[in-house]
Scaffold this motif. Structure first.
Motif, PDB file in Angstrom:
ATOM      1  N   CYS A  10       3.693  10.265  -7.112  1.00  0.00           N
ATOM      2  CA  CYS A  10       4.743  10.660  -8.205  1.00  0.00           C
ATOM      3  C   CYS A  10       3.877  10.952  -9.351  1.00  0.00           C
ATOM      4  O   CYS A  10       4.202  11.802 -10.183  1.00  0.00           O
ATOM      5  CB  CYS A  10       5.785   9.520  -8.504  1.00  0.00           C
ATOM      6  N   GLY A  11       3.091  10.137  -9.945  1.00  0.00           N
ATOM      7  CA  GLY A  11       2.089  10.457 -10.973  1.00  0.00           C
ATOM      8  C   GLY A  11       1.231  11.811 -10.929  1.00  0.00           C
ATOM      9  O   GLY A  11       1.227  12.357 -11.717  1.00  0.00           O
ATOM     10  N   LEU A  12       0.671  12.011  -9.827  1.00  0.00           N
ATOM     11  CA  LEU A  12       0.217  13.282  -9.546  1.00  0.00           C
ATOM     12  C   LEU A  12       1.240  14.448  -9.731  1.00  0.00           C
ATOM     13  O   LEU A  12       0.706  15.589 -10.364  1.00  0.00           O
ATOM     14  CB  LEU A  12      -0.432  13.315  -8.288  1.00  0.00           C
ATOM     15  N   GLY A  13       2.215  14.063  -9.073  1.00  0.00           N
ATOM     16  CA  GLY A  13       3.151  15.503  -9.457  1.00  0.00           C
ATOM     17  C   GLY A  13       3.543  15.761 -10.608  1.00  0.00           C
ATOM     18  O   GLY A  13       3.812  16.862 -11.491  1.00  0.00           O
ATOM     19  N   LEU A  14       3.845  14.443 -11.465  1.00  0.00           N
ATOM     20  CA  LEU A  14       4.275  14.561 -12.845  1.00  0.00           C
ATOM     21  C   LEU A  14       3.069  15.155 -13.850  1.00  0.00           C
ATOM     22  O   LEU A  14       3.119  16.037 -14.816  1.00  0.00           O
ATOM     23  CB  LEU A  14       4.265  13.215 -13.567  1.00  0.00           C
ATOM     24  N   ALA A  15       1.707  14.947 -13.576  1.00  0.00           N
ATOM     25  CA  ALA A  15       0.610  15.656 -14.120  1.00  0.00           C
ATOM     26  C   ALA A  15       0.595  16.930 -13.927  1.00  0.00           C
ATOM     27  O   ALA A  15       0.455  17.723 -14.796  1.00  0.00           O
ATOM     28  CB  ALA A  15      -0.625  14.719 -13.504  1.00  0.00           C
ATOM     29  N   CYS A  16       0.694  17.426 -12.628  1.00  0.00           N
ATOM     30  CA  CYS A  16       0.816  18.789 -12.355  1.00  0.00           C
ATOM     31  C   CYS A  16       1.879  19.604 -13.158  1.00  0.00           C
ATOM     32  O   CYS A  16       1.639  20.597 -13.652  1.00  0.00           O
ATOM     33  CB  CYS A  16       0.902  19.037 -10.855  1.00  0.00           C
TER      34      CYS A  16
ATOM     35  N   GLY B 235       0.904  -1.158   0.101  1.00  0.00           N
ATOM     36  CA  GLY B 235       0.122   0.028   0.090  1.00  0.00           C
ATOM     37  C   GLY B 235       0.915   1.180   0.125  1.00  0.00           C
ATOM     38  O   GLY B 235       0.526   2.136  -0.603  1.00  0.00           O
ATOM     39  N   GLY B 236       1.754   1.369   0.856  1.00  0.00           N
ATOM     40  CA  GLY B 236       2.901   2.243   0.775  1.00  0.00           C
ATOM     41  C   GLY B 236       3.576   2.666  -0.613  1.00  0.00           C
ATOM     42  O   GLY B 236       3.664   3.641  -1.107  1.00  0.00           O
ATOM     43  N   ILE B 237       3.979   1.433  -1.305  1.00  0.00           N
ATOM     44  CA  ILE B 237       4.555   1.720  -2.624  1.00  0.00           C
ATOM     45  C   ILE B 237       3.685   2.360  -3.513  1.00  0.00           C
ATOM     46  O   ILE B 237       3.757   3.111  -4.300  1.00  0.00           O
ATOM     47  CB  ILE B 237       4.893   0.288  -2.926  1.00  0.00           C
ATOM     48  N   LEU B 238       2.393   1.808  -3.528  1.00  0.00           N
ATOM     49  CA  LEU B 238       1.331   2.231  -4.409  1.00  0.00           C
ATOM     50  C   LEU B 238       1.069   3.781  -4.170  1.00  0.00           C
ATOM     51  O   LEU B 238       0.771   4.406  -4.987  1.00  0.00           O
ATOM     52  CB  LEU B 238      -0.050   1.319  -4.371  1.00  0.00           C
ATOM     53  N   ALA B 239       0.961   4.131  -2.864  1.00  0.00           N
ATOM     54  CA  ALA B 239       0.824   5.470  -2.425  1.00  0.00           C
ATOM     55  C   ALA B 239       1.881   6.465  -3.085  1.00  0.00           C
ATOM     56  O   ALA B 239       1.569   7.467  -3.717  1.00  0.00           O
ATOM     57  CB  ALA B 239       0.658   5.601  -1.049  1.00  0.00           C
ATOM     58  N   ALA B 240       3.091   5.804  -2.801  1.00  0.00           N
ATOM     59  CA  ALA B 240       4.196   6.706  -3.370  1.00  0.00           C
ATOM     60  C   ALA B 240       4.053   6.894  -4.798  1.00  0.00           C
ATOM     61  O   ALA B 240       4.559   7.780  -5.371  1.00  0.00           O
ATOM     62  CB  ALA B 240       5.331   6.053  -2.856  1.00  0.00           C
TER      63      ALA B 240
END
Length: 239
Positions: free
Chosen positions: A203-209, A194-199
Motif C-alpha cells: 500500500c505504501g509503495l502504491g501511494l508513493a507511485c 508478515g502478511g500484514i506487513l507485506a500488505a
C-alpha cells in the motif's frame, strides 16, 4: 507413546526450577529450569528422540519403586560438575512457593539423557525437559497419544483409533493432528504478521507511485507552453 504434553504445545505445569540434591543440601539456589513431562516407554521411539546416555524407562519403573527421570542434554550440561556424568544423580523440582518449602521433596534418580527437541523457530533456544515414567504419577493419565508410522495417514489414524477402542472401551480420540500441522499452527501468528506487513508495504509503495506520478504530471503541465515553442522551432521529441 503417551505423554502429558507435547514439545510444540507447552506443558500445563509450566517451567519449573530444578534442584540438584548436593546443591540443595549445601543451601545453594537452583541452577536450571525445565519442563516436566510424564511419558510412557514408547514415547521416545515414537518422537524420534535418541537416548544418548544411560537407559530408557522399563517395565520395572512403577509407582512403588524408585522414582527415576530422564533429562534432556541441555539440562544435563547445566547440572553436571567438572565433566562428571549426571547418571545416578538425584534431582527434584523446587517447591513453587515458600509455603511449600516444608513439603516432602520427591527426589528423582537420573537414569538417562536424551537429545534436545529442536525448536520450530530457529531464534528460540532448546527447552530443557525432565521426563518421568507415566506409571509413577499419582494419577496415571495422559492427554496425548503419539503414533509414528509409514504409509497413508488416514490408515494410521484409523489403526490408532481401533487400538484405543480395543484397549479401553471408554477411551476416545477427540482430535488428530500431525506434528507438521502443529508446527504450522505455531508459526501462524508470525506468518500473519508478515502478511500484514507485506500488505502495508505494498500500500505504501502504491501511494508513493501515485504521488510521484502526480508531481511529474504537474511539472510537465507547467512546461507545456515551453515544450510547444521548442517543437515549433524544430526540436524533436527526444530533444
Amino acid at each position: 507413546g503417551l505423554a502429558t504434553s507435547l514439545p510444540l504445545e507447552g506443558s500445563p505445569f509450566g517451567d519449573r526450577a530444578v534442584i540438584d540434591r548436593r546443591d540443595y543440601e549445601a543451601g545453594e539456589s537452583p541452577r536450571a529450569h525445565a519442563t516436566p513431562v510424564a511419558v510412557s516407554g514408547g514415547y521416545f521411539k515414537a518422537m524420534g528422540i535418541r537416548l544418548l546416555e544411560g537407559r530408557a524407562f522399563g517395565d520395572g519403573d512403577l509407582s512403588d519403586g524408585r522414582h527415576v527421570a530422564i533429562v534432556s542434554q541441555a539440562l544435563a550440561s547445566r547440572l553436571m560438575r567438572d565433566g562428571e556424568s549426571i547418571i545416578g544423580q538425584s534431582i527434584a523440582f523446587a517447591p513453587d512457593t515458600a509455603s511449600d518449602s516444608g513439603a516432602t521433596i520427591d527426589w528423582l534418580e537420573v537414569v538417562g539423557v536424551v537429545n534436545e527437541v529442536k525448536p520450530v523457530i530457529a531464534t528460540t533456544a532448546s527447552e530443557p525437559f525432565v521426563y518421568t515414567p507415566l506409571a509413577q504419577q499419582w494419577r496415571p493419565a495422559a492427554a496425548n497419544l503419539v503414533v509414528r508410522g509409514r504409509g497413508d495417514e488416514t490408515a494410521i489414524v484409523s489403526s490408532a483409533k481401533r487400538a484405543v477402542a480395543g484397549a479401553d472401551t471408554f477411551g476416545e480420540v477427540r482430535a488428530v493432528r500431525s506434528l507438521a500441522q502443529m508446527a504450522t499452527d505455531l508459526l501462524y501468528p508470525r506468518r500473519l504478521a508478515g502478511g500484514i506487513l507485506a500488505a502495508a508495504g505494498l500500500c505504501g509503495l502504491g501511494l508513493a507511485c501515485i504521488g510521484l506520478y502526480g508531481v511529474v504530471a504537474f511539472a510537465a503541465a507547467e512546461r507545456l507552453r515551453e515544450l510547444g515553442i521548442r517543437a515549433t522551432l524544430g526540436a524533436t521529441r527526444w530533444h
